[in-house]
Design an enzyme around this catalytic site. Structure first.
Site, mmCIF file in Angstrom:
data_model
loop_
_atom_site.group_PDB
_atom_site.id
_atom_site.type_symbol
_atom_site.label_atom_id
_atom_site.label_comp_id
_atom_site.label_asym_id
_atom_site.label_seq_id
_atom_site.Cartn_x
_atom_site.Cartn_y
_atom_site.Cartn_z
ATOM 1 N N THR A 64 -11.118 -53.590 15.655
ATOM 2 C CA THR A 64 -10.253 -52.865 16.471
ATOM 3 C C THR A 64 -10.829 -52.828 17.830
ATOM 4 O OG1 THR A 64 -9.097 -50.583 16.866
ATOM 5 C CG2 THR A 64 -11.603 -50.601 15.962
ATOM 6 N N LYS A 68 -11.046 -57.168 19.823
ATOM 7 C CA LYS A 68 -10.131 -58.179 19.594
ATOM 8 C C LYS A 68 -10.146 -59.333 20.372
ATOM 9 C CE LYS A 68 -7.048 -54.728 17.577
ATOM 10 N NZ LYS A 68 -5.467 -54.098 17.419
#
Length: 290
Positions: A64, A68
């Protein structure tokens, strides 16, 4: 670890709120897999060391924010969709070969959540608005393109920081219009005009917009759809305001569910038990809401 057992985890910062462990553990139990799934606070500078330490015990990682983008440079192979979007939310450790593969399941999650809310597999929205310009916004543009929309309006607080999003859009062959978010009235008018609105903003960031829609958008969102990727607390004030105006809402937890469904498939090689994962997630959300 026992024979056949593997490890997986969700990484990010903050991470304590994540419901990914609930989803993955429910999947492993339903599939009869002796896997374990954890979570860890990891920031961008720390990710390289974590990824380098992955061995044959590992099945994969869920990533998360803020990880990313940086993950793109840390895997051996980047799947085409993740490369185009410019965001990896899944790392798969291939058994035997030990190759690390970077994938993006957020696109799948967005498409599946929207189609589920509408109830039509062949649904094509009439225009789209995206709130926010980060990694999830790039995944949203890819999802919208899959649904047939290539010219979404993107509202951001600072257009000067939308460079990564525009580069991703160029790689996708889509043509968003990026505008500065100047007022809740502007955002509300856009949401009441487009066939679909996707908010990629953090929890509570769109509360004022939701209150505005609840007070002044009666009937104006009828026939339109909202996906608010923020799922805790749920319903968000944005979702409640949009629904009060007559619109349909795809909950952020549905996106979370469906992206995890795809992660489970990629990591384990088994079709994910969607019903078991949905039941575990909705139960956990109900407990949090008490």
């Amino acid at each position: 670890m026992p024979d056949g057992a593997r490890r997986a985890a969700v990484l990010g910062r903050p991470i304590a709120h994540s419901l990914s462990p609930v989803l993955h553990r429910a999947a492993y139990a339903a599939l009869g897999l002796d896997w374990v799934y954890g979570r860890a606070e990891v920031d961008e500078p720390e990710l390289a060391g974590v990824v380098a330490a992955l061995d044959a015990e590992w099945g994969g990682l869920s990533l998360t924010m803020p990880l990313k983008h940086v993950a793109l440079e840390l895997v051996d192979v980047v799947e085409p969709l993740a490369e185009v979007v410019g965001a990896v939310n899944t790392v798969i450790v291939q058994p035997g070969a030990g190759l690390l593969v970077g994938a993006n399941t957020d696109v799948h999650g967005i498409v599946a959540a929207l189609r589920e809310a509408v109830g039509q597999e062949d649904w094509r929205p009439d225009g789209a608005v995206v709130l926010g310009g980060g990694a999830t916004a790039a995944s949203t543009l890819a999802a919208l393109a899959e649904l047939g929309v290539t010219d979404a309006l993107v509202l951001v607080r600072n257009p000067a920081r939308a460079g990564a999003l525009l580069r991703a859009a160029h790689r996708m062959g889509v043509h968003p219009t990026v505008r500065r978010w100047t007022s809740v009235e502007q955002a509300a008018d856009a949401a009441c005009t487009a066939g679909v609105t996707v908010s990629t903003l953090p929890a509570h960031a769109a509360d004022e917009l939701g209150d505005h829609l609840a007070a002044r958008a009666a009937g104006r969102t009828t026939g339109r759809v909202l996906l608010d990727v923020a799922y805790d607390p749920w319903p968000s004030r944005l979702a409640a305001g949009f629904a009060a105006g007559g619109g349909a809402v795809a909950p952020g937890w549905a996106m979370l569910l469906h992206q995890a469904v795809e992660q489970v498939r990629l990591m384990t090689g088994h079709p994910a038990p969607v019903d078991a994962m949905r039941a575990a997630l909705t139960e956990s959300l109900a407990v949090r809401g008490r």
